[in-house]
Design a protein around this motif. Structure first.
Motif, short mmCIF file in Angstrom:
data_model
loop_
_atom_site.label_atom_id
_atom_site.label_comp_id
_atom_site.label_asym_id
_atom_site.label_seq_id
_atom_site.Cartn_x
_atom_site.Cartn_y
_atom_site.Cartn_z
N ARG A 218 55.13 41.55 51.07
CA ARG A 218 55.69 42.01 49.80
C ARG A 218 54.72 42.97 49.12
N PHE A 219 55.27 44.04 48.59
CA PHE A 219 54.51 45.00 47.81
C PHE A 219 55.10 45.01 46.39
N PRO A 220 54.48 45.73 45.44
CA PRO A 220 54.96 45.68 44.05
C PRO A 220 56.45 46.03 43.87
N GLN A 221 56.97 46.98 44.66
CA GLN A 221 58.39 47.35 44.52
C GLN A 221 59.09 47.49 45.87
N HIS A 222 58.48 47.00 46.94
CA HIS A 222 59.04 47.16 48.28
C HIS A 222 58.73 45.92 49.12
N THR A 223 59.45 45.76 50.22
CA THR A 223 59.24 44.63 51.11
C THR A 223 59.32 45.09 52.57
N HIS A 224 58.36 44.63 53.36
CA HIS A 224 58.35 44.86 54.81
C HIS A 224 59.02 43.66 55.46
N ALA A 312 49.95 53.04 52.88
CA ALA A 312 50.00 53.61 51.53
C ALA A 312 50.55 52.58 50.54
N LEU A 313 51.55 51.80 50.96
CA LEU A 313 52.09 50.76 50.08
C LEU A 313 51.03 49.69 49.79
N LYS A 314 50.20 49.38 50.78
CA LYS A 314 49.15 48.38 50.60
C LYS A 314 48.09 48.88 49.62
#
Length: 316
Positions: A218-224, A312-314
């Motif tokens: 999980r990222f602040p506004q996205h999910t892998h 980049a998301l990390k």
């Protein structure tokens, strides 16, 4: 160029009372049941010299004749296109498809497709339906595909796909935060207004579609996420995730407004805006070999663009 299929067989008395389409599947097991049903309906299969319906039942002792003249798929011409081959033998080829490669010719795309490449790689594959292509990936989806090199292998693999015996898993990056994994069981059909798109439709108006997913990161506004297909409808993952309001990053067809994390760096904003394909990769494929019966599994690592996107998301 035409292929002529001319076969004759007798119905054993042990089949008495069985439907003719069931018997045909046993008599001519090089061909799928759906293909045999279509030939029966078209009059290419006769029983004692007469056309039958699929539901008609045999007595035993009937003579079945199959005569079909069909075009070998030569509309696509062989072209020397580099392919990333993960595995190959006499029966099948496993390919790691890159983004941008169309699977077979269609409206607006007549060459430089996977089919053109396969015909160059193995000219004999022209005798197999769709040049051996068993299932599709969208133009901009990367990852593993299976191709059959013989009619026997193609028939068995298509049947396995229909029976959901081929496992296909994907990795995707979606917009929004998923709190956990789950299953999306929603039928998919043509969009009622935009006919080039698919959509979730009311029961009975489309085909059953089942998608399983679990959260990887999980990222602040996205999910892998990791996704497993139980069915294989057109654009299934993209449509199902968009229906849940978690469209894939880069999906220009089903994606909504881009979501930028609060305080996102210029690098991350640029990466998200510049990701011009759906962030979807077929990472694992598992099936029973059509000749040996061995259970086989292949993996394909994430392509560089998705690796860079996740990095980049990390970083944020």
């Amino acid at each position: 160029m035409k292929e002529i299929i001319d076969l004759t067989a007798s119905v054993d008395e042990s089949h008495q009372g069985e439907r003719i389409d069931q018997v045909l599947a046993e008599l001519f097991n090089d061909y799928s049941r759906s293909r045999l049903q279509a030939w029966l309906k078209a009059g290419h299969i006769l029983i004692d010299g007469k056309p039958w319906r699929a539901k008609d039942k045999v007595e035993g002792g009937e003579t079945v004749t199959l005569h079909v003249e069909r075009d070998i798929e030569t509309a696509a011409k062989p072209q020397p296109i580099d392919l990333s081959i993960v595995y190959q033998d006499d029966a099948l080829i496993i390919i790691n498809k890159p983004a941008g490669l169309v699977v077979h010719p269609g409206a607006g795309v007549q060459d430089s497709t996977l089919m053109n490449a396969l015909l160059h790689l193995d000219p004999n594959i022209a005798t197999v339906p769709r040049a051996g292509i068993v299932h599709r990936l969208d133009k901009d989806t990367t990852g593993l595909m299976v191709v059959a090199r013989t009619l026997e292998a193609h028939t068995k693999l298509v049947d396995a796909l229909q029976k959901r015996d081929i496992r296909r898993e994907y990795e995707a990056v979606v917009q929004g935060i998923l709190t956990g994994g789950g299953t999306i069981d929603e039928p998919i059909g043509r969009h009622p207004v935009h006919r080039t798109k698919m959509s979730v439709v009311k029961p009975g108006q489309g085909k059953p579609a089942v998608t399983h997913f679990k959260v990887l990161t999980r990222f602040p506004q996205h999910t892998h996420v990791r996704v497993q297909l139980e069915t294989g409808r057109t654009h299934q993952i993209r449509v199902h995730m968009a229906h849940r309001r978690h469209s894939l990053i880069g999906d220009g067809t089903y994606g909504g407004r881009l979501k930028m994390p609060a305080g996102a760096s210029d690098e991350l904003k640029s990466m998200i805006r510049g990701f011009k394909r759906q962030a979807l990769h077929a990472c694992e494929l598992s099936l029973e070999h059509p000749v040996s019966g061995e259970q086989m599994t292949w993996q394909a690592p994430l392509p560089d663009d998705m690796v860079q996107l996740l990095a980049a998301l990390k970083r944020g």
